[in-house]
Scaffold this active site. Structure first.
Site, PDB file in Angstrom:
ATOM      1  N   ASP A 159       0.844  -1.206   0.000  1.00 29.74           N
ATOM      2  CA  ASP A 159       0.000   0.000   0.000  1.00 29.74           C
ATOM      3  C   ASP A 159       0.878   1.254   0.000  1.00 29.74           C
ATOM      4  OD1 ASP A 159      -2.448  -1.622   0.437  1.00 29.74           O
ATOM      5  OD2 ASP A 159      -1.477  -2.044   2.333  1.00 29.74           O
ATOM      6  N   HIS A 187      -4.843  -3.139   6.705  1.00 27.73           N
ATOM      7  CA  HIS A 187      -4.632  -3.396   5.270  1.00 27.73           C
ATOM      8  C   HIS A 187      -5.985  -3.783   4.684  1.00 27.73           C
ATOM      9  CE1 HIS A 187      -3.287  -4.934   1.467  1.00 27.73           C
ATOM     10  NE2 HIS A 187      -3.853  -6.084   1.732  1.00 27.73           N
TER      11      HIS A 187
END
Ligand code: NAX
Length: 327
Positions: A159, A187
């Protein structure tokens, strides 16, 4: 020869495994002087494909690859592991609620946590990739009696890399010009890519990218939804970039962080930034010359950031509550 580092990988015959094992064996993870042993763990149905992957590893004749073991026995698989990379997990099937997914995977990570505690090396570090990775890491950590909590991590580096690449493209700069990019929280689609503290060439992002609407809207949602966009485009979920995220995470945890910078890793919270102690949440991390990590203190969060952080932490609380009987 240097003593090899032993790396156990679950889900080794899966898509990420296929991209990851060759990076580890080639020296990308621990450097060109460091031999490695691979202990590859799969469930029975994956063992045949795993044999094929091992044939390919053999065919690379990697100078650094010392030994390869394939097993579906957890204690055997984690024996002597210095690093346990928990990649395998059960994907969400049709009609499956998120709570069901948490429970099914919870069972897996309880067993893996116990086996790590029983047979891994004293210095074992555990990085969970299989989703929902934060809560899977929480379960593994709580199941691994005797292994300190600060050895458990869940991956948000992919990410972070996605966020850097989006900012670089928008700002007309190179990825390497972006520093201090933190992914906060889970996440998942609630994660908060914090552009307010990120820097471009050492200066606030907003000096280069003045479009606040884009930063607060499209930038964040693009990073949050990037996994789904890749599935749509490729017909399969991100694998090479995920494997790269694993390599980057381990490298960041085994090398000192560049001066003034930080990286995103989900770790066991000590209560910093109002994140409940004991949750596995992503935050800004620095690693010192001895290989010890710390949460970077004093990162300022404005009202927008606090609201985003609260939402993702609430999701982590909810996930924890859904697996309370496994903790
Ligand atoms: P695949 O379905 O291709 O591979 C998973 C492999 O795990 C399979 O070979 C399966 O047999 C094995 N497996 C299942 N249960 C197991 C168990 N109990 N023990 C050992 N092996 C087991 O998935 P892949 O694309 O490789 O993704 C793996 C996981 O990574 C998924 O949970 C996925 O959601 C997650 N991801 C996490 C990311 C992150 O940034 N944290 C990004 C990429 C990815 O989406």
């Amino acid at each position: 020869m240097k003593t090899p580092i032993t790396v156990s990988v679950t889900g080794a015959a899966g898509n990420i495994g296929y991209a990851l094992l060759f990076r580890i064996a080639s020296g990308s993870m621990f450097g060109p002087e460091q031999p490695v042993n691979l202990r590859l763990i799969e469930i029975e149905p994956g063992m045949k494909a795993l044999q094929g992957v091992i044939m390919e590893l053999d065919d690379c004749a990697f100078p650094l690859l010392n030994d390869v073991v394939a097993t579906s026995d957890l204690e055997e698989g984690f024996k002597g592991a210095n690093w346990a990379l928990l990649v395998g997990s059960v994907p969400r099937g049709p009609g499956m609620e998120r709570g069901d997914l948490l429970k099914v995977n919870g069972g897996i990570f309880t067993g893996q946590g116990k086996a790590i505690a029983a047979t891994a090396a004293d210095d074992v570090r555990v990085l969970v990739v299989g989703n929902p990775c934060n809560t899977n890491a929480l379960i593994a950590m709580n199941s691994a009696e005797g292994v300190p909590n600060d050895r458990f991590f869940a991956m948000t580096r992919l990410d972070e890399n996605r966020a850097k690449s989006q900012l670089a493209a928008k700002g007309g700069v190179h990825n390497s010009d972006i520093t201090n990019m933190c992914i906060w929280g889970n996440h998942s689609a609630t994660q908060y890519p914090d552009y307010t503290n990120a820097k471009i060439n050492g200066k606030p992002v907003t000096e280069t990218i003045t479009d606040t609407e884009w930063l607060q809207g499209e930038f964040i949602s693009t990073v949050q939804q990037r996994g789904a966009a890749i599935i749509k485009a490729r017909g399969a979920s991100s694998a090479a970039s995920a494997a790269n995220g694993v390599v980057d995470t381990v490298r960041s945890l085994t090398n000192p962080t560049p001066e003034g910078d930080w990286t995103s890793i989900a770790v066991c919270s000590d209560g910093s930034y109002g994140i409940d102690a004991g949750l596995i949440a992503s935050m800004p991390i620095r690693v010192d010359a001895e290989g010890n990590w710390d949460v970077v203190p004093g990162v300022e969060l404005d009202a927008f950031s606090k609201e985003k952080l609260d939402a993702t932490v609430q999701e982590l609380r909810d996930e924890k509550a859904a697996v309370a009987d496994l903790l």
